[in-house]
Structure formats: C-alpha cells, structure tokens
Write a protein that holds these residues in place. Structure first.
Motif, PDB file in Angstrom:
ATOM      1  N   THR A  25     -37.405  -5.500 -41.281  1.00 43.58           N
ATOM      2  CA  THR A  25     -37.060  -6.587 -42.197  1.00 43.58           C
ATOM      3  C   THR A  25     -38.230  -7.529 -42.453  1.00 43.58           C
ATOM      4  N   SER A  26     -39.413  -7.194 -41.953  1.00 43.51           N
ATOM      5  CA  SER A  26     -40.564  -8.088 -42.105  1.00 43.51           C
ATOM      6  C   SER A  26     -40.975  -8.278 -43.568  1.00 43.51           C
ATOM      7  N   TRP A  28     -38.710  -8.108 -46.074  1.00 39.91           N
ATOM      8  CA  TRP A  28     -37.529  -8.466 -46.846  1.00 39.91           C
ATOM      9  C   TRP A  28     -37.717  -9.824 -47.511  1.00 39.91           C
ATOM     10  N   THR A  30     -36.307 -13.550 -48.847  1.00 41.16           N
ATOM     11  CA  THR A  30     -35.393 -14.586 -48.363  1.00 41.16           C
ATOM     12  C   THR A  30     -34.833 -15.324 -49.567  1.00 41.16           C
ATOM     13  N   PHE A  39     -30.612 -16.334 -46.337  1.00 39.32           N
ATOM     14  CA  PHE A  39     -30.428 -14.997 -45.779  1.00 39.32           C
ATOM     15  C   PHE A  39     -31.523 -14.106 -46.336  1.00 39.32           C
ATOM     16  N   GLN A  40     -31.766 -13.017 -45.649  1.00 37.05           N
ATOM     17  CA  GLN A  40     -32.766 -12.055 -46.099  1.00 37.05           C
ATOM     18  C   GLN A  40     -32.071 -10.841 -46.699  1.00 37.05           C
ATOM     19  N   GLN A 165     -27.742  -6.274 -40.837  1.00 35.64           N
ATOM     20  CA  GLN A 165     -29.073  -6.879 -40.835  1.00 35.64           C
ATOM     21  C   GLN A 165     -29.087  -8.163 -41.670  1.00 35.64           C
ATOM     22  N   ILE A 166     -28.427  -8.132 -42.823  1.00 34.25           N
ATOM     23  CA  ILE A 166     -28.347  -9.332 -43.661  1.00 34.25           C
ATOM     24  C   ILE A 166     -27.577 -10.421 -42.919  1.00 34.25           C
ATOM     25  N   LYS A 168     -27.259 -10.874 -39.724  1.00 33.11           N
ATOM     26  CA  LYS A 168     -28.074 -11.389 -38.627  1.00 33.11           C
ATOM     27  C   LYS A 168     -29.191 -12.308 -39.114  1.00 33.11           C
ATOM     28  N   SER A 169     -29.582 -12.163 -40.377  1.00 34.06           N
ATOM     29  CA  SER A 169     -30.694 -12.963 -40.897  1.00 34.06           C
ATOM     30  C   SER A 169     -30.268 -14.351 -41.371  1.00 34.06           C
ATOM     31  N   CYS A 170     -28.966 -14.637 -41.387  1.00 34.53           N
ATOM     32  CA  CYS A 170     -28.472 -15.921 -41.889  1.00 34.53           C
ATOM     33  C   CYS A 170     -29.066 -17.074 -41.090  1.00 34.53           C
ATOM     34  N   ASP A 171     -29.416 -18.123 -41.809  1.00 31.17           N
ATOM     35  CA  ASP A 171     -30.012 -19.290 -41.168  1.00 31.17           C
ATOM     36  C   ASP A 171     -29.548 -20.533 -41.924  1.00 31.17           C
TER      37      ASP A 171
END
Length: 177
Positions: A25-26, A28, A30, A39-40, A165-166, A168-171
């Motif tokens: 995901t590096s 991806w 945002t 999110f990514q 994966q998406i 998990k990327s939530c911030d």
C-alpha cells in the motif's frame, strides 16, 4: 525420518495453497474526507464526484468505461426503526436505495464502522460492503441530521482483501479551521 518426510511434504503442500494476501500500500493514494477522516485506496483507482457532490472511486476498464469500485451514498436505513433509506441517484445507480443493515461492526478507529447493507439498484437487490465515517460533533444536541457522516459502499468488484486494506488505512485528523 523416512516416515516423517511424506508428512512434511503434505504439510508444506497444504501450506503453499494457503496464501495470506498482502498488498503493498506504499503507493496507494490517500483521500481526505471533509469530516476529518482519510483512507487509502489503490493507485490504479481514480477519485471523482457526481453532480450531487457524492464521491466515487473508479478504475478505467479495458473498453474505456469507468468501472465503479466505491461510491458515496446518503441512503441510510434506520437501524432502530428498520426503515429503508431514501431513493437517490449516485455514481452506481440512478435509483439506489439502502434497504436494511445486514451487519454492522465497529471499525479500525473510533466512529468508523463497517458492515453489509442489502440495497436496491438498477432493479436488482444485492448485498454491498460499506464503511461509515461518522461526523464527530462537540455537542451531540447540535448534530444536524443531514450531516450524520459519510457512507461509502464498495461494489462486488472490490475483493475482501482490498476492502480490509482500505478499512485498516482509515485515519482521523481533526483540524479546527
């Protein structure tokens, strides 16, 4: 040792068939949502907005059309009363309606939930995965009912692995203007 060798070969064969999906995901992209969440998503996808200012993510298909992967919707069923959501036009369908919540679970960070809704679109009824990014209010009594949050649906073209994966990327980053 001779008896253990066939056993080890069988175990290795079984384990080789069980793969753990991992995406790099590096690279991806945002996407920053207006309510502070981000999110990514895969770098092959592109972000756009409908005429109604609803976000959607797509990838170009081989025939040159847009293949919708994720789309925003304001059609939300009432979890307490069991009422269906509104009928709306969005990137996925001109007559989209969320019928009922099939599953809801707290997500990777506070006020992000994920689950499955039964929806109606294009004269079909299907189950779609979703992420909800709830708007955080300082005063719950001031919460505008039309600004409850952002709900993104994932089409069935999005694999479970990509969805995870998406998710998990939530911030969340609060930036008071």
């Amino acid at each position: 040792m001779k008896k253990a060798l066939p056993f080890i070969i069988v175990v290795l064969f079984i384990l080789s068939g069980c793969s753990i999906s991992h995406y790099d995901t590096s690279n991806w992209n945002t996407h920053q949502l207006p309510n502070g969440y981000s999110f990514q998503y895969p770098d092959s996808w592109k972000a756009a907005f409908t005429e109604n200012n609803l976000l959607y993510l797509y990838q170009d298909s081989e025939n040159g059309s847009k293949e919708i992967m994720v789309f925003q919707s304001n059609s939300v069923p009432d979890i307490d009363l069991g009422l269906e959501g509104i009928v709306e036009s969005n990137a996925y369908s001109n007559n989209f309606k969320s019928i009922r919540i099939e599953h809801i679970q707290t997500g990777p960070i506070p006020d992000v939930h994920y689950g499955i809704d039964k929806v109606s679109a294009n004269k079909n009824t299907v189950n779609l995965k979703y992420l909800i990014f709830y708007t955080q209010h300082d005063d719950p009594n001031d919460a505008d009912e039309t600004n409850w949050g952002i709900k993104l649906f994932f089409t069935n073209d999005v694999s479970d692995d990509i969805f995870r994966q998406i998710s998990k990327s939530c911030d969340y980053h609060y930036d008071p203007d």
